[in-house]
Design an enzyme around this catalytic site. Structure first.
Site, PDB file in Angstrom:
ATOM      1  N   GLN A  19      -6.873  -2.683  33.542  1.00 37.22           N
ATOM      2  CA  GLN A  19      -5.287  -2.048  32.921  1.00 37.22           C
ATOM      3  C   GLN A  19      -5.110  -1.129  32.297  1.00 37.22           C
ATOM      4  O   GLN A  19      -3.723  -0.772  32.218  1.00 37.22           O
ATOM      5  CB  GLN A  19      -4.426  -3.431  32.185  1.00 37.22           C
ATOM      6  CG  GLN A  19      -4.697  -5.183  33.106  1.00 37.22           C
ATOM      7  CD  GLN A  19      -3.668  -6.222  32.761  1.00 37.22           C
ATOM      8  OE1 GLN A  19      -4.784  -6.533  32.215  1.00 37.22           O
ATOM      9  NE2 GLN A  19      -2.507  -6.401  32.460  1.00 37.22           N
ATOM     10  N   HIS A 113     -12.327  -9.417  34.146  1.00 33.89           N
ATOM     11  CA  HIS A 113     -10.875  -8.928  33.852  1.00 33.89           C
ATOM     12  C   HIS A 113     -10.398  -8.944  35.374  1.00 33.89           C
ATOM     13  O   HIS A 113      -9.737  -7.650  35.793  1.00 33.89           O
ATOM     14  CB  HIS A 113     -10.260  -9.130  32.749  1.00 33.89           C
ATOM     15  CG  HIS A 113      -8.726  -9.119  32.592  1.00 33.89           C
ATOM     16  ND1 HIS A 113      -8.458  -9.619  30.367  1.00 33.89           N
ATOM     17  CD2 HIS A 113      -8.160  -8.862  33.277  1.00 33.89           C
ATOM     18  CE1 HIS A 113      -6.997  -9.646  31.145  1.00 33.89           C
ATOM     19  NE2 HIS A 113      -6.737  -9.986  31.711  1.00 33.89           N
ATOM     20  N   ASN A 157     -11.611 -14.442  32.477  1.00 31.57           N
ATOM     21  CA  ASN A 157     -10.569 -14.379  32.557  1.00 31.57           C
ATOM     22  C   ASN A 157      -9.726 -14.852  33.308  1.00 31.57           C
ATOM     23  O   ASN A 157      -9.368 -14.634  34.763  1.00 31.57           O
ATOM     24  CB  ASN A 157      -9.695 -12.869  32.735  1.00 31.57           C
ATOM     25  CG  ASN A 157      -8.019 -12.989  31.699  1.00 31.57           C
ATOM     26  OD1 ASN A 157      -7.931 -13.199  30.556  1.00 31.57           O
ATOM     27  ND2 ASN A 157      -7.169 -12.673  32.734  1.00 31.57           N
ATOM     28  N   GLU A 158      -8.947 -16.498  32.922  1.00 29.51           N
ATOM     29  CA  GLU A 158      -7.806 -17.116  33.935  1.00 29.51           C
ATOM     30  C   GLU A 158      -8.599 -17.535  35.030  1.00 29.51           C
ATOM     31  O   GLU A 158      -8.327 -16.870  36.074  1.00 29.51           O
ATOM     32  CB  GLU A 158      -6.833 -16.161  34.247  1.00 29.51           C
ATOM     33  CG  GLU A 158      -6.387 -15.738  32.900  1.00 29.51           C
ATOM     34  CD  GLU A 158      -5.007 -15.479  33.460  1.00 29.51           C
ATOM     35  OE1 GLU A 158      -4.761 -14.965  33.577  1.00 29.51           O
ATOM     36  OE2 GLU A 158      -3.791 -15.580  32.010  1.00 29.51           O
TER      37      GLU A 158
HETATM   38  C1  BGC Z   1      -3.654 -11.273  32.393  1.00 30.70           C
HETATM   39  C2  BGC Z   1      -3.191  -9.961  32.022  1.00 30.70           C
HETATM   40  C3  BGC Z   1      -2.084  -9.842  32.404  1.00 30.70           C
HETATM   41  C4  BGC Z   1      -0.340 -11.224  31.525  1.00 30.70           C
HETATM   42  C5  BGC Z   1       0.685 -10.407  31.802  1.00 30.70           C
HETATM   43  C6  BGC Z   1      -1.923 -12.522  32.662  1.00 30.70           C
HETATM   44  O1  BGC Z   1      -1.798 -13.177  33.523  1.00 30.70           O
HETATM   45  O2  BGC Z   1      -4.494 -11.988  32.081  1.00 30.70           O
HETATM   46  O3  BGC Z   1      -3.942  -8.924  32.773  1.00 30.70           O
HETATM   47  O4  BGC Z   1      -1.317  -8.618  32.012  1.00 30.70           O
HETATM   48  O5  BGC Z   1      -0.841 -12.146  32.171  1.00 30.70           O
HETATM   49  O6  BGC Z   1       1.174 -10.968  32.425  1.00 30.70           O
END
Ligand code: BGC
Length: 408
Positions: A19, A113, A157-158
């Site tokens: 990003q 990520h 991540n997530e």
């Molecule tokens: C993610 C980020 C994303 C943010 C805002 C999260 O789901 O980890 O990469 O930019 O939310 O939407």
């Protein structure tokens, strides 16, 4: 109502390599951004050139008084070909960790990520158990090179976002023109197309959880004392009368399974932006009269308190807020968001929850995936034509809080 945070509390902001860095050309996302029928609003391009500008960016974060920085290392740069690791890329991230420490920012590293190397997709992506092993191998190599400089590691991540995307937002798309083009570009078939974001099956969920567990073992083998956790996207899932069963069913699928998988971890990273309401028929949209953000979901900053409490109850391990923030062009709204959100974190601490840190999403306006550069989550604005950074007033407020270690 307490407003004091514990000693040693981590105050930081978060970013993700793809990003902010720019030109992540060996990644699956780069390929998907450049298809004729891409679903991306625009390609990531140079992003905010954080790859080269990290020293000045870290100087800004230091000026704002943060003591930590959560950023990700890019698998596609570190292992651009299966089994071939780039020493130059590892050295680059080592210099980043050193610069981070030199600026008083303890590095909290994310190893994955959303983006993966292109070659992973041709091997069946996150549907294939082999990727768990490959991810763990990469995690071991990264830890060997950077572990001595790292404060904590978020493996993936997530972990729940692919499942969430499949259940809430994306139609099954094997027939879709984009999926056909992307599968061809990434040397797989539409049926087997499973980059992380598109790996919404139950099988992929199990691969992702296995990848986390195997990576944790690989990291611990290198550095037993390094704290390891995963991060999870959590909204405050509320039930209207009659909606309890549906809410619980969805919460089990989207949160519990992953929180239960984190019970042996050192911490869980909670990432919260909003709430979601459920009725008997399923998810309800934003409530009338409640403002929405650039992302279309409700302005609901108190959600972080509810999700921290829920994560603590189910996972039973220490917590870190690894992302929290708002996409808005109105920085006054951002300030209001952080004020309410941080009060709810302080309330959790007062109630005895073990919360170790708070990372605002995001340090900078950046590439918001499929939505391109339109949503602005940053505490620091970036003019992408000149790459000039400008600190927003909300960042000044958060800076005072971080410096004082109390709400001001
Ligand atoms: C993610 C980020 C994303 C943010 C805002 C999260 O789901 O980890 O990469 O930019 O939310 O939407």
């Amino acid at each position: 109502m307490s407003n004091v945070f514990p000693e040693g509390f981590l105050w930081g902001t978060a970013t993700a390599a793809h990003q902010v860095e720019g030109n992540n050309t060996h990644s699956d996302f780069w390929a998907m951004e450049h298809l004729p029928d891409t679903v991306f609003a625009e390609p990531s391009g140079d992003a905010i050139d954080h790859y080269h500008r990290y020293p000045e960016d870290m100087a800004l974060l230091q000026e704002l008084g943060f003591n930590s920085y959560r950023f990700s290392v890019e698998w596609a740069r570190i292992e651009p070909e299966d089994g071939r690791f780039s020493t130059a890329a590892l050295d680059h991230y080592r210099r980043m960790c050193e610069a981070s420490l030199a600026h008083g920012l303890k590095p909290v590293l994310t190893y994955h990520h959303f983006t993966s190397p292109r070659w992973t997709v041709s091997q069946g992506g996150w549907n294939n158990m082999v990727i768990a092993e490959k991810f763990a191998r990469y995690a071991g190599v990264v830890t060997q090179h950077l572990g001595d400089l790292t404060e904590a590691v978020c493996t993936i991540n997530e972990v729940n976002i692919p499942r969430m995307a499949a259940m809430l937002w994306m139609a099954d798309g094997a027939g879709d023109t984009f999926v056909q083009q992307a599968a061809q570009a990434l040397h797989t078939t539409p049926e087997q197309f499973a980059p992380f974001m598109f790996a919404g099956s139950v099988q992929a969920r199990d691969v992702i959880i296995a990848a986390h567990h195997q990576a944790r073992a690989a990291i611990k083998a290198e550095r037993p004392s390094l704290p390891v956790g995963l991060t999870i996207a959590m909204s405050d899932m509320q039930a209207l009368p009659g909606g309890e069963a549906e809410r619980d069913r969805m919460r089990w699928e989207l949160q519990d399974v992953f929180l239960e998988a984190a019970r042996e971890d050192d911490f869980v990273g909670v990432q919260t932006y909003t709430r979601e309401r459920y009725g008997a028929e399923g998810g309800l949209g934003p409530e009338e009269g409640v403002a929405t953000t650039q992302m279309g979901y409700e302005f609901w900053p108190q959600a972080i308190g509810a999700t921290l409490r829920y994560a603590s109850e189910v996972a039973g391990v220490p917590l870190m807020v690894t992302e929290n923030g708002i996409g808005t062009t109105d920085d006054g709204r951002r300030l209001a968001y952080y004020q309410t959100a941080l009060q709810s974190v302080a309330d959790c601490l007062q109630d005895g929850l073990d919360v170790r840190g708070y990372f605002a999403w995001s340090a900078f306006d950046n590439f918001e995936w499929m939505l391109g550069y339109r949503p602005t989550f940053g505490l620091i604005a970036v003019d992408r034509a000149t790459q000039q950074r400008t600190i927003k007033p909300s960042a000044r407020w958060l800076s005072q809080v971080a410096k004082a270690n109390r709400l001001v």
